[in-house]
Motif scaffolding. Structure first.
Motif, PDB file in Angstrom:
ATOM      1  N   UNK A 224       1.317  -1.235  -0.183  1.00 47.64           N
ATOM      2  CA  UNK A 224       0.100   0.090   0.001  1.00 47.64           C
ATOM      3  C   UNK A 224       1.136   1.511   0.092  1.00 47.64           C
ATOM      4  N   UNK A 225       0.472   1.816  -1.026  1.00 50.35           N
ATOM      5  CA  UNK A 225       1.632   2.693  -1.292  1.00 50.35           C
ATOM      6  C   UNK A 225       0.650   4.444  -0.523  1.00 50.35           C
ATOM      7  N   UNK A 226       1.059   5.340  -0.002  1.00 52.55           N
ATOM      8  CA  UNK A 226       0.655   6.675   0.659  1.00 52.55           C
ATOM      9  C   UNK A 226       0.138   7.726  -0.006  1.00 52.55           C
ATOM     10  N   UNK A 227      -0.185   7.024  -1.472  1.00 53.74           N
ATOM     11  CA  UNK A 227      -0.894   8.316  -2.412  1.00 53.74           C
ATOM     12  C   UNK A 227      -2.168   7.638  -2.645  1.00 53.74           C
ATOM     13  N   UNK A 228      -3.070   7.553  -3.752  1.00 52.16           N
ATOM     14  CA  UNK A 228      -4.263   6.960  -4.681  1.00 52.16           C
ATOM     15  C   UNK A 228      -4.082   7.612  -5.889  1.00 52.16           C
ATOM     16  N   UNK A 229      -4.541   7.252  -6.484  1.00 51.86           N
ATOM     17  CA  UNK A 229      -4.781   7.331  -7.987  1.00 51.86           C
ATOM     18  C   UNK A 229      -5.688   8.600  -7.942  1.00 51.86           C
ATOM     19  N   UNK A 230      -6.608   8.799  -7.207  1.00 44.53           N
ATOM     20  CA  UNK A 230      -8.266   9.178  -7.405  1.00 44.53           C
ATOM     21  C   UNK A 230      -7.541  10.801  -6.390  1.00 44.53           C
ATOM     22  N   UNK A 231      -5.826  10.880  -6.860  1.00 41.78           N
ATOM     23  CA  UNK A 231      -5.533  12.197  -5.087  1.00 41.78           C
ATOM     24  C   UNK A 231      -5.855  13.434  -5.805  1.00 41.78           C
ATOM     25  N   UNK A 232      -6.423  13.968  -6.727  1.00 39.37           N
ATOM     26  CA  UNK A 232      -7.749  15.153  -7.599  1.00 39.37           C
ATOM     27  C   UNK A 232      -8.414  15.269  -6.079  1.00 39.37           C
ATOM     28  N   UNK A 233      -9.111  14.144  -5.967  1.00 42.27           N
ATOM     29  CA  UNK A 233     -10.668  14.184  -5.826  1.00 42.27           C
ATOM     30  C   UNK A 233     -10.511  13.707  -4.433  1.00 42.27           C
ATOM     31  N   UNK A 234      -9.163  12.951  -3.687  1.00 43.13           N
ATOM     32  CA  UNK A 234      -9.002  12.196  -2.477  1.00 43.13           C
ATOM     33  C   UNK A 234      -7.583  12.588  -1.867  1.00 43.13           C
ATOM     34  N   UNK A 235      -7.593  13.083  -0.779  1.00 42.21           N
ATOM     35  CA  UNK A 235      -6.617  13.492  -0.090  1.00 42.21           C
ATOM     36  C   UNK A 235      -5.693  11.469   0.695  1.00 42.21           C
ATOM     37  N   UNK A 236      -4.474  11.900   0.403  1.00 39.55           N
ATOM     38  CA  UNK A 236      -3.769  10.809   0.778  1.00 39.55           C
ATOM     39  C   UNK A 236      -3.749  10.739   1.769  1.00 39.55           C
ATOM     40  N   UNK A 237      -4.080   8.962   2.276  1.00 40.65           N
ATOM     41  CA  UNK A 237      -5.268   8.729   3.470  1.00 40.65           C
ATOM     42  C   UNK A 237      -3.570   9.192   4.694  1.00 40.65           C
ATOM     43  N   UNK A 238      -2.616   9.205   5.035  1.00 39.87           N
ATOM     44  CA  UNK A 238      -2.029   9.720   5.576  1.00 39.87           C
ATOM     45  C   UNK A 238      -1.352  10.996   6.054  1.00 39.87           C
ATOM     46  N   UNK A 239      -1.454  12.201   4.931  1.00 36.34           N
ATOM     47  CA  UNK A 239      -1.283  13.857   4.833  1.00 36.34           C
ATOM     48  C   UNK A 239      -2.587  13.499   5.407  1.00 36.34           C
ATOM     49  N   UNK A 240      -4.166  12.894   5.944  1.00 38.23           N
ATOM     50  CA  UNK A 240      -4.723  13.839   6.906  1.00 38.23           C
ATOM     51  C   UNK A 240      -4.974  12.626   7.689  1.00 38.23           C
ATOM     52  N   UNK A 241      -4.405  11.502   8.082  1.00 35.91           N
ATOM     53  CA  UNK A 241      -4.911  10.966   8.919  1.00 35.91           C
ATOM     54  C   UNK A 241      -3.754  10.305   9.899  1.00 35.91           C
ATOM     55  N   UNK A 242      -3.187  10.392  11.197  1.00 33.82           N
ATOM     56  CA  UNK A 242      -2.190   9.792  11.378  1.00 33.82           C
ATOM     57  C   UNK A 242      -2.350   8.625  11.955  1.00 33.82           C
ATOM     58  N   UNK A 243      -1.853   7.530  11.149  1.00 27.78           N
ATOM     59  CA  UNK A 243      -1.806   5.841  11.545  1.00 27.78           C
ATOM     60  C   UNK A 243      -1.106   5.479  11.866  1.00 27.78           C
ATOM     61  N   UNK A 244      -1.372   4.691  13.349  1.00 26.86           N
ATOM     62  CA  UNK A 244      -0.974   3.890  13.761  1.00 26.86           C
ATOM     63  C   UNK A 244      -1.037   2.563  14.166  1.00 26.86           C
ATOM     64  N   UNK A 245       0.048   1.521  14.642  1.00 29.40           N
ATOM     65  CA  UNK A 245      -0.368   0.339  13.820  1.00 29.40           C
ATOM     66  C   UNK A 245      -0.088   0.103  15.629  1.00 29.40           C
ATOM     67  N   UNK A 246      -0.980  -0.251  16.077  1.00 26.21           N
ATOM     68  CA  UNK A 246      -1.185  -0.816  17.010  1.00 26.21           C
ATOM     69  C   UNK A 246      -0.498  -1.772  17.874  1.00 26.21           C
ATOM     70  N   UNK A 247      -0.365  -3.156  16.888  1.00 24.58           N
ATOM     71  CA  UNK A 247       0.584  -4.454  17.256  1.00 24.58           C
ATOM     72  C   UNK A 247      -0.877  -4.913  17.829  1.00 24.58           C
ATOM     73  N   UNK A 248      -0.817  -6.252  18.333  1.00 25.85           N
ATOM     74  CA  UNK A 248      -1.745  -7.673  18.762  1.00 25.85           C
ATOM     75  C   UNK A 248      -2.069  -7.014  19.888  1.00 25.85           C
ATOM     76  N   UNK A 249      -3.608  -7.518  19.998  1.00 24.11           N
ATOM     77  CA  UNK A 249      -4.210  -7.696  21.678  1.00 24.11           C
ATOM     78  C   UNK A 249      -3.900  -9.280  21.946  1.00 24.11           C
ATOM     79  N   UNK A 250      -4.196  -9.016  23.720  1.00 18.77           N
ATOM     80  CA  UNK A 250      -3.422 -10.748  24.211  1.00 18.77           C
ATOM     81  C   UNK A 250      -4.655 -11.263  23.764  1.00 18.77           C
TER      82      UNK A 250
END
Ligand code: MN
Ligand code: MN
Length: 319
Positions: free
Chosen positions: A72-98
Motif C-alpha cells: 500500500x502506497x501513501x497516495x491514491x490514484x484519485x489524489x485530485x479527489x481524495x486526500x492521501x490518507x496519511x496526510x490527513x490521518x495519523x495512523x499507528x499500528x497498535x500491535x496485537x491484543x492479548x
C-alpha cells in the motif's frame, strides 16, 4: 528520530529508506506504538480463531494482512479527489491484543477491556481479526462509548444462530444474536449484505423477524452496487459499526477463509460497496475471517489490506 517519524508527525516508513517488503510487518509500514495521543486511527490485530465451527486459521489473519499491506502506497490514484490518507490521518499500528488460546469467554472479556482505552482516547479502531467472534468485544466496547449502534455487516452468513450451549454462548456464528440481545445494535437501523449458500432457510426468517435489513447475495447481484449503497445509507442512523467478513467475497477472489461460500461478490464489488459508505457516521471497522493457510498467492490478504486502505480514505476524506 526513528523511521516513520518526522517532527512529531507519524508517517509510514518512506520507500526511499528501504523497499516495501523490508522492515517490520506493520500495517502499511506505519509506526508501531501504543501512544494513543499520537494517533487518529489505530490498526489493531486480534489473532484469535478458537470460536470457529469449521476450518481454523484466522488467528494468522492480522499477520497476513499486515504482510500484504506492504504494497500500500501513501497516495491514491484519485489524489485530485481524495486526500492521501496519511496526510490527513495519523495512523499507528497498535500491535496485537492479548488472546488466550482455548479460553473464549476469558479472551472476549479481556479484549473488551483492552479496547476501552482506544475508544476513550477517541482513536478510531481498525480491527484485523481473527474469526468473527472478534467482533463481539469490539461491539461491546464501542457501544459503551457510542451507545446503540447501526451495524453494516458484509458476510455470506448472518451469524445470528442461537448458542447451542448457554454456558458457552460465543462462537463465530452467534455474535450478532448476542449483540441484539444485549442491545448493542439496533437491527432496524442495521443491514446485512451478501448472505448466501446452504444456510438454513429458517435463519433468514429469524434475522428479518429481529428487524434486520437483509440484502442477500442474490438480491445484491440483481440490484447492483448503486441501489445497495443507497439502501445502506437510508437504513443507518446511529453511529455506524462496519463488520466485514471476508467470506462475503467469492472464494475465487478470497479463498483464504475458514467457511467459504460460492457465488459471492467480486473483489471489485466489495471495494465499490465500501466506497459507498462515505458520508456515514463511522465509529469502528473490523475485517475478519482472513485465514492465510487457505489463501492462494496472497489474494485474500491483499484484498483485506486494500479494504482497510479504502476505509482509511473514507476517514481521511471526512478529516
Ligand atoms: Mn461471519
Ligand atoms: Mn461468514
Amino acid at each position: 528520530m526513528s523511521e516513520g517519524q518526522d517532527s512529531g508527525r507519524l508517517y509510514p516508513a518512506e520507500w526511499q529508506r528501504g523497499p516495501r517488503y523490508s522492515g517490520a510487518y506493520t500495517f502499511a509500514r506505519c509506526p508501531v506504538t501504543r501512544d494513543l495521543w499520537l494517533a487518529d486511527v489505530a490498526v489493531i490485530g486480534v489473532p484469535m480463531d478458537m470460536a470457529v465451527l469449521y476450518r481454523s486459521g484466522a488467528r494468522f489473519g492480522p499477520r497476513a494482512i499486515r504482510d500484504a499491506s506492504g504494497q500500500l502506497r501513501p497516495h491514491h490514484w484519485e489524489a485530485d479527489k481524495l486526500e492521501p490518507p496519511f496526510d490527513a490521518l495519523r495512523v499507528i499500528d497498535y500491535g496485537d491484543l492479548d488472546v488466550f488460546p482455548g479460553y473464549i469467554e476469558q479472551t472476549v472479556a479481556h479484549l473488551q477491556s483492552q479496547l476501552a482505552p482506544v475508544f476513550d482516547a477517541g482513536v478510531f479502531p481498525v480491527i484485523l481479526g481473527g474469526d468473527h467472534s472478534t467482533t463481539l468485544p469490539v461491539l461491546r466496547a464501542c457501544s459503551l462509548k457510542h451507545g446503540r449502534l447501526s451495524l453494516v455487516h458484509f458476510d455470506a452468513h448472518p451469524d445470528f444462530w442461537p448458542p447451542s450451549d448457554s454456558k458457552r454462548p460465543v462462537h463465530h456464528g452467534t455474535v450478532f444474536r448476542i449483540a441484539v440481545e444485549e442491545g448493542l445494535i439496533d437491527p432496524a437501523a442495521s443491514v446485512q449484505i451478501g448472505i448466501r449458500g446452504s444456510v438454513s432457510a429458517g435463519i433468514l426468517d429469524e434475522v428479518r423477524a429481529a428487524g434486520f435489513n437483509v440484502i442477500t447475495c442474490d438480491e445484491f447481484s440483481r440490484q447492483g452496487v448503486e441501489s445497495t449503497v443507497r439502501r445502506i445509507q437510508e437504513v443507518v442512523r446511529h453511529p455506524v459499526y462496519v463488520s466485514l467478513d471476508i467470506d462475503c467475497v467469492d472464494p475465487a477472489f478470497a479463498p483464504g477463509t475458514g467457511t467459504p461460500e460460492v457465488a459471492g461478490m467480486t473483489s471489485r464489488e466489495i471495494v465499490e460497496l465500501v466506497r459507498g459508505l462515505r458520508g456515514i457516521n463511522l465509529v469502528a471497522f473490523d475485517i475478519v475471517e482472513v485465514a492465510p493457510a487457505y489463501d492462494s498467492a496472497e489474494i485474500t490478504a491483499l484484498l483485506a489490506a486494500n479494504l482497510v486502505y479504502e476505509f482509511l480514505l473514507i476517514l481521511a476524506q471526512r478529516g
